[in-house]
Design a protein around this motif. Structure first.
Motif, PDB file in Angstrom:
ATOM      1  N   PRO A 103     -47.006  -5.105  37.172  1.00 45.56           N
ATOM      2  CA  PRO A 103     -46.434  -3.947  37.882  1.00 45.56           C
ATOM      3  C   PRO A 103     -46.586  -2.623  37.127  1.00 45.56           C
ATOM      4  N   LEU A 104     -47.016  -2.653  35.895  1.00 45.96           N
ATOM      5  CA  LEU A 104     -47.145  -1.408  35.134  1.00 45.96           C
ATOM      6  C   LEU A 104     -48.369  -0.601  35.556  1.00 45.96           C
ATOM      7  N   GLY A 105     -49.295  -1.228  36.270  1.00 45.97           N
ATOM      8  CA  GLY A 105     -50.455  -0.514  36.785  1.00 45.97           C
ATOM      9  C   GLY A 105     -51.450  -0.102  35.727  1.00 45.97           C
ATOM     10  N   LEU A 106     -51.647  -0.941  34.736  1.00 43.20           N
ATOM     11  CA  LEU A 106     -52.609  -0.632  33.679  1.00 43.20           C
ATOM     12  C   LEU A 106     -53.982  -1.156  34.084  1.00 43.20           C
ATOM     13  N   GLU A 107     -54.814  -0.283  34.596  1.00 42.92           N
ATOM     14  CA  GLU A 107     -56.157  -0.658  35.027  1.00 42.92           C
ATOM     15  C   GLU A 107     -57.177   0.077  34.176  1.00 42.92           C
ATOM     16  N   PHE A 108     -58.132  -0.681  33.637  1.00 36.84           N
ATOM     17  CA  PHE A 108     -59.156  -0.105  32.775  1.00 36.84           C
ATOM     18  C   PHE A 108     -60.532  -0.358  33.388  1.00 36.84           C
ATOM     19  N   THR A 109     -61.413   0.603  33.223  1.00 40.21           N
ATOM     20  CA  THR A 109     -62.792   0.461  33.707  1.00 40.21           C
ATOM     21  C   THR A 109     -63.577  -0.404  32.731  1.00 40.21           C
ATOM     22  N   PRO A 110     -64.717  -0.962  33.177  1.00 37.24           N
ATOM     23  CA  PRO A 110     -65.553  -1.745  32.249  1.00 37.24           C
ATOM     24  C   PRO A 110     -65.947  -0.954  31.015  1.00 37.24           C
ATOM     25  N   ALA A 111     -66.212   0.326  31.180  1.00 38.70           N
ATOM     26  CA  ALA A 111     -66.602   1.140  30.025  1.00 38.70           C
ATOM     27  C   ALA A 111     -65.451   1.221  29.024  1.00 38.70           C
ATOM     28  N   GLU A 112     -64.228   1.371  29.548  1.00 43.28           N
ATOM     29  CA  GLU A 112     -63.069   1.425  28.655  1.00 43.28           C
ATOM     30  C   GLU A 112     -62.868   0.093  27.954  1.00 43.28           C
ATOM     31  N   VAL A 113     -63.076  -0.999  28.682  1.00 43.02           N
ATOM     32  CA  VAL A 113     -62.929  -2.321  28.072  1.00 43.02           C
ATOM     33  C   VAL A 113     -63.926  -2.486  26.934  1.00 43.02           C
ATOM     34  N   ARG A 114     -65.179  -2.090  27.192  1.00 49.71           N
ATOM     35  CA  ARG A 114     -66.178  -2.202  26.132  1.00 49.71           C
ATOM     36  C   ARG A 114     -65.821  -1.295  24.950  1.00 49.71           C
ATOM     37  N   GLN A 115     -65.271  -0.126  25.223  1.00 43.92           N
ATOM     38  CA  GLN A 115     -64.870   0.788  24.133  1.00 43.92           C
ATOM     39  C   GLN A 115     -63.742   0.171  23.307  1.00 43.92           C
ATOM     40  N   PHE A 116     -62.787  -0.470  23.998  1.00 42.65           N
ATOM     41  CA  PHE A 116     -61.696  -1.136  23.267  1.00 42.65           C
ATOM     42  C   PHE A 116     -62.234  -2.274  22.409  1.00 42.65           C
ATOM     43  N   GLY A 117     -63.255  -2.948  22.903  1.00 42.56           N
ATOM     44  CA  GLY A 117     -63.845  -4.037  22.127  1.00 42.56           C
ATOM     45  C   GLY A 117     -64.584  -3.531  20.912  1.00 42.56           C
TER      46      GLY A 117
END
Length: 468
Positions: A103-117
């Protein structure tokens, strides 16, 4: 606006403590925030690292495997998976997301996911349910599998604790300043109390008696240094005043003999001349000047003896109203000869004081004589006696030339005279009121002067009433 020393010390204490309190409050807040933040980060790291050991990836699906019969493991896994989600690090696809995180609505794009990785650092995010901190860590269970694990903890408890602490500081700082002001004023009063006692003692020392000294407390502090220096100054002043008085007394005594001899020679020369020609008139004028000089010497001697404490009073019960009426009757011819009206107001009741009759008579005589001297023809002088607030009140009111307000404090000084240009032909050397002041002080009374130039003066003496 001028503040007293006590007020300035109080303000100084309050300002210094206020600055110190503000600095302590700011440092405490930042230290607490840093410590709470560090504790949250350490807990998040512990949860993330621990969860790595419980995650398995059969069929590329993350599964948490643990001993459900172990309460410790169950509690740890429940806490670690409350806020957690797993992404495919290559495609950015969300694979698993906990119910509390959804319910917190935390949605990340693939680019953001790769950046976090690529840069696995903690993230602080604002949500509708408060702030949350997410950790990013990469899992590679197999060579072909790369996952991004995010584990979160809520920052709401930390923010709430900091908010409550901030409110506490905001409330405690003003309260602390108020308490500091009260305590600082009390401490300033305690610190200045010995100084006030020294001031009271110093205020009681009069030029008529320079023998008292300021008390030395024996503390060997700054106040003792001030008191010692003041006492030394008083000693030097007492010595100088004593020499001056001794000189005045000795000079007056030495002048009396040659004056008496000179007066005898003038009288003899006057008798020989017969006193009728011009020489006789000159001799008469010389005798008059010699008598004035003799009266001046007598007044100087009397005042010197009085200030030296050589005159002892013999107090007795005296009706002040009756004494005043008798002296008014005696001096009325003198006032009439100058064209001045002199009267005494009736007294409703007896006003009895304990006083030396001779000195009290001289006090009233000097005041009435002074009023006659400075009241022009056609003026009036009124002498009144009454009871006033438990004291005997003697008032001598005239319609004379008056005294300028800036000169009133000086009229009781020896040899002080009001501007002679405003009172031509008035005899005197300025010793009468000095003697009046001494008489009033020795009888434990006080004297007040109310005067206005051109409209007259009122000298009011207050003396203690005699006991019934």
């Amino acid at each position: 606006m001028t503040f007293t020393l006590r007020s300035r010390l109080t303000l100084l204490y309050t300002v210094l403590f206020g600055v110190l309190l503000a600095v302590i409050a700011a440092v405490s807040y930042h230290v607490l925030a840093y410590q709470l933040d560090a504790d949250v980060s350490a807990n998040l790291t512990e949860l993330t690292t621990g969860l790595h050991g419980y995650l398995r990836f059969p069929d590329d699906r993350p599964t948490v495997i643990f001993d459900q019969t172990d309460p410790a493991q169950a509690a740890f896994v429940e806490e670690a998976t409350r806020y957690y989600q797993v992404f495919n690090a290559r495609t950015g696809e969300l694979i698993v997301q906990s119910d509390a995180l959804r319910p917190l609505g935390l949605e990340f794009t693939p680019a953001e996911v790769r950046q976090f990785g690529d840069r696995p650092v903690n993230l602080d995010l604002d949500t509708d349910y408060g702030r949350i901190r997410l950790s990013n860590s990469v899992l590679t269970p197999a060579a072909s599998q790369i996952f991004l694990l995010q584990v979160g903890v809520s920052l709401a408890p930390m923010d709430a604790a900091l908010k409550r602490f901030f409110i506490l500081l905001v409330m405690s700082v003003p309260a602390g300043l108020i308490v500091t002001f009260v305590i600082g004023r009390w401490m300033a009063g305690v610190a200045l109390r010995p100084l006030m006692r020294l001031a009271d003692v110093a205020r009681s020392i009069d030029i008529g008696d320079l023998r008292p000294r300021l008390p030395i407390r024996g503390a060997r502090d700054e106040l003792d240094v001030v008191a010692t220096a003041f006492n030394d100054t008083l000693g030097r002043l007492q010595h100088a005043v004593g020499e001056m008085r001794q000189f005045s007394t000795a000079l007056a005594h030495e002048l009396r003999t040659p004056l008496a001899a000179l007066r005898g020679e003038v009288e003899m020369a006057m008798r020989q001349s017969g006193g009728a020609d011009e020489a006789g008139r000159r001799f008469a004028s010389q005798l008059e000047e010699i008598d004035k000089l003799k009266r001046l010497i007598d007044q100087v001697l009397t005042l010197a003896r009085a200030e030296a404490g050589e005159i002892q009073l013999a107090p007795q019960a005296i009706d002040l109203g009756e004494l005043a009426r008798g002296l008014v009757d005696q001096l009325e011819p003198v006032a009439q000869a100058k064209g001045v009206g002199l009267r005494s107001e009736p007294v409703d009741a007896r006003v009895v004081v304990d006083a030396d009759p001779n000195w009290l008579e001289r006090l009233v005589l000097n005041l009435i004589d002074n009023a006659i001297k400075f009241t022009p023809a056609g003026g009036t002088i009124t002498v009144s006696v009454l009871r006033s607030e438990g004291s005997a009140r003697l008032a001598v009111q005239d319609t004379g030339i008056g005294i300028a307000p800036d000169l009133i404090p000086q009229i009781f000084e020896r040899f002080f005279r009001v501007d002679p240009a405003r009172s031509p032909g008035v005899e005197g050397v300025g010793l009468g009121l000095s003697l009046v002041k001494w008489i009033v002080v020795r009888h434990h009374g006080r004297i007040e002067v109310d005067s206005e130039p051109g409209r007259g003066s009122t000298f009011t003496v207050f003396l203690p009433l005699a006991a019934d």
